[in-house]
Design a protein around this motif. Structure first.
Motif, PDB file in Angstrom:
ATOM      1  N   SER A  33      22.316  17.086  59.520  1.00 32.08           N
ATOM      2  CA  SER A  33      23.783  17.704  59.202  1.00 32.08           C
ATOM      3  C   SER A  33      24.537  16.678  58.970  1.00 32.08           C
ATOM      4  O   SER A  33      24.539  15.404  59.169  1.00 32.08           O
ATOM      5  CB  SER A  33      23.935  18.122  60.709  1.00 32.08           C
ATOM      6  N   PHE A  47      27.582  21.226  56.948  1.00 32.69           N
ATOM      7  CA  PHE A  47      26.321  21.699  56.753  1.00 32.69           C
ATOM      8  C   PHE A  47      25.039  21.358  57.446  1.00 32.69           C
ATOM      9  O   PHE A  47      25.060  20.091  57.648  1.00 32.69           O
ATOM     10  CB  PHE A  47      26.232  22.040  55.252  1.00 32.69           C
ATOM     11  N   GLU A  48      24.019  21.754  57.352  1.00 31.88           N
ATOM     12  CA  GLU A  48      22.747  21.431  57.938  1.00 31.88           C
ATOM     13  C   GLU A  48      21.614  21.594  56.967  1.00 31.88           C
ATOM     14  O   GLU A  48      21.547  23.007  56.461  1.00 31.88           O
ATOM     15  CB  GLU A  48      22.587  21.933  59.370  1.00 31.88           C
ATOM     16  N   TYR A  49      20.606  20.794  56.690  1.00 28.30           N
ATOM     17  CA  TYR A  49      19.678  21.025  56.011  1.00 28.30           C
ATOM     18  C   TYR A  49      18.241  20.913  56.758  1.00 28.30           C
ATOM     19  O   TYR A  49      18.234  19.828  57.554  1.00 28.30           O
ATOM     20  CB  TYR A  49      19.632  19.910  54.636  1.00 28.30           C
ATOM     21  N   THR A  53      16.123  22.923  52.461  1.00 27.18           N
ATOM     22  CA  THR A  53      17.042  24.244  52.610  1.00 27.18           C
ATOM     23  C   THR A  53      18.308  23.998  53.311  1.00 27.18           C
ATOM     24  O   THR A  53      18.196  23.426  54.469  1.00 27.18           O
ATOM     25  CB  THR A  53      16.097  25.317  53.104  1.00 27.18           C
ATOM     26  N   GLN A  54      19.163  24.600  52.826  1.00 25.53           N
ATOM     27  CA  GLN A  54      20.432  24.650  53.827  1.00 25.53           C
ATOM     28  C   GLN A  54      20.435  25.575  54.735  1.00 25.53           C
ATOM     29  O   GLN A  54      20.137  26.914  54.410  1.00 25.53           O
ATOM     30  CB  GLN A  54      21.585  24.884  52.874  1.00 25.53           C
ATOM     31  N   LYS A  57      26.029  26.361  57.458  1.00 23.46           N
ATOM     32  CA  LYS A  57      26.951  26.203  56.658  1.00 23.46           C
ATOM     33  C   LYS A  57      28.434  26.301  57.694  1.00 23.46           C
ATOM     34  O   LYS A  57      28.546  27.263  58.311  1.00 23.46           O
ATOM     35  CB  LYS A  57      27.281  26.767  55.528  1.00 23.46           C
ATOM     36  N   SER A  65      29.452  20.298  48.748  1.00 22.36           N
ATOM     37  CA  SER A  65      28.046  20.734  48.626  1.00 22.36           C
ATOM     38  C   SER A  65      26.855  19.634  49.310  1.00 22.36           C
ATOM     39  O   SER A  65      27.390  18.408  49.354  1.00 22.36           O
ATOM     40  CB  SER A  65      27.640  21.132  47.271  1.00 22.36           C
ATOM     41  N   ARG A  67      22.648  18.509  49.418  1.00 24.58           N
ATOM     42  CA  ARG A  67      21.101  18.865  49.092  1.00 24.58           C
ATOM     43  C   ARG A  67      20.385  17.774  49.833  1.00 24.58           C
ATOM     44  O   ARG A  67      20.532  16.574  50.510  1.00 24.58           O
ATOM     45  CB  ARG A  67      20.674  18.554  47.727  1.00 24.58           C
ATOM     46  N   GLN A  68      19.021  18.268  50.010  1.00 24.85           N
ATOM     47  CA  GLN A  68      18.030  17.239  50.836  1.00 24.85           C
ATOM     48  C   GLN A  68      16.620  17.215  49.703  1.00 24.85           C
ATOM     49  O   GLN A  68      16.386  18.246  49.352  1.00 24.85           O
ATOM     50  CB  GLN A  68      17.578  17.928  52.151  1.00 24.85           C
ATOM     51  N   SER A  74      19.110  12.962  52.448  1.00 23.75           N
ATOM     52  CA  SER A  74      20.021  14.006  52.183  1.00 23.75           C
ATOM     53  C   SER A  74      21.333  13.153  51.319  1.00 23.75           C
ATOM     54  O   SER A  74      21.782  12.052  51.561  1.00 23.75           O
ATOM     55  CB  SER A  74      20.637  14.579  53.204  1.00 23.75           C
TER      56      SER A  74
END
Lengths: 116, 116
Positions: A33, A47-49, A53-54, A57, A65, A67-68, A74
């Motif tokens: 996160s 946001f959290e991945y 996958t996100q 938010k 934005s 990504r992971q 991340s």
């Protein structure tokens, strides 16, 4: 176990530029996160991945934005930087189960971003 | 609209006495609560958590109490030590019935000062 690491620790950018921050979670943690901390607003969820996958938010504009990657590392990107984006950006990892239970989140030291 | 409130920006306590930090929340969907401690220039450090199915959780000198009807939780530190001087954040999370969870919602923090 090594803790959450974030790079770089400090960054100075100019308004209008873009920036990418990196986070490596605790080994075995699949959830990452991101939070923004400012003196006025405190700590706010970005946001959290989970598994690349996100999943969740926060209430931030699309300029923010992330990504992971498959190794759970991340990155967070902020485009068209504004003066108000100056903040401490914190990454946290947690050992969430596949059911998504909120286990404790462990924070990195943060990246201090200054926008001039 | 602050969903997690820490109404005392600062608290001063003598070494050896009890420190009580308070936190109120408004979102009845929150079902997991955490306390974090933060030193300057570092990320928050997880202290203790409590699920909404419990009303008390203890870990060494730290005890968290949850009063769901009053939407109130508190952190007790006994006995207080000089190293406890830091900013303490209360955080809450809501878990979805279908899996997944919101990111943590933080209070603005209480600066605890332990006086010798």
């Amino acid at each position: 176990k090594a803790g959450v690491t974030q790079t770089p620790r400090y960054l100075i950018k100019t308004r209008g530029q873009q920036v990418t921050l990196s986070c490596s979670p605790i080994s075995g943690h699949r959830s990452v996160s991101w939070y923004q901390q400012t003196p006025g607003q405190g700590l706010q969820f970005l946001f959290e991945y989970f598994s690349e996958t996100q999943r969740n938010k926060g209430n931030f504009p699309g300029r923010f934005s992330g990504r992971q990657f498959s190794n759970s590392r991340s990155e967070m990107n902020v485009s068209t930087l504004e003066l108000g984006d100056s903040a401490l950006y914190l990454c946290a990892s947690s050992g969430k189960s596949d059911r998504g239970l909120s286990y404790e989140q462990y924070f990195g030291p943060g990246t201090r971003l200054t926008v001039t | 609209d602050q969903q997690v409130k820490q109404n005392s920006p600062s608290l001063s306590v003598q070494e050896g006495r009890i420190s009580i930090l308070n936190c109120d929340y408004t979102n009845s969907m929150f079902d997991y609560f955490l306390w974090y401690k933060k030193y300057p220039a570092e990320g928050p450090t997880f202290l203790i958590s409590i699920s909404s199915i419990k009303d008390k959780n203890e870990d060494g000198r730290f005890t968290v109490f949850l009063n769901k009807s009053a939407k109130h939780l508190s952190l007790h530190i006994v006995p207080s030590q000089p190293g406890d001087s830091a900013v303490y954040f209360c955080a809450a999370s809501a878990r979805y019935s279908g899996g997944g969870a919101d990111g943590l919602t933080f209070g603005k923090g209480t600066h605890l000062i332990i006086q010798p």
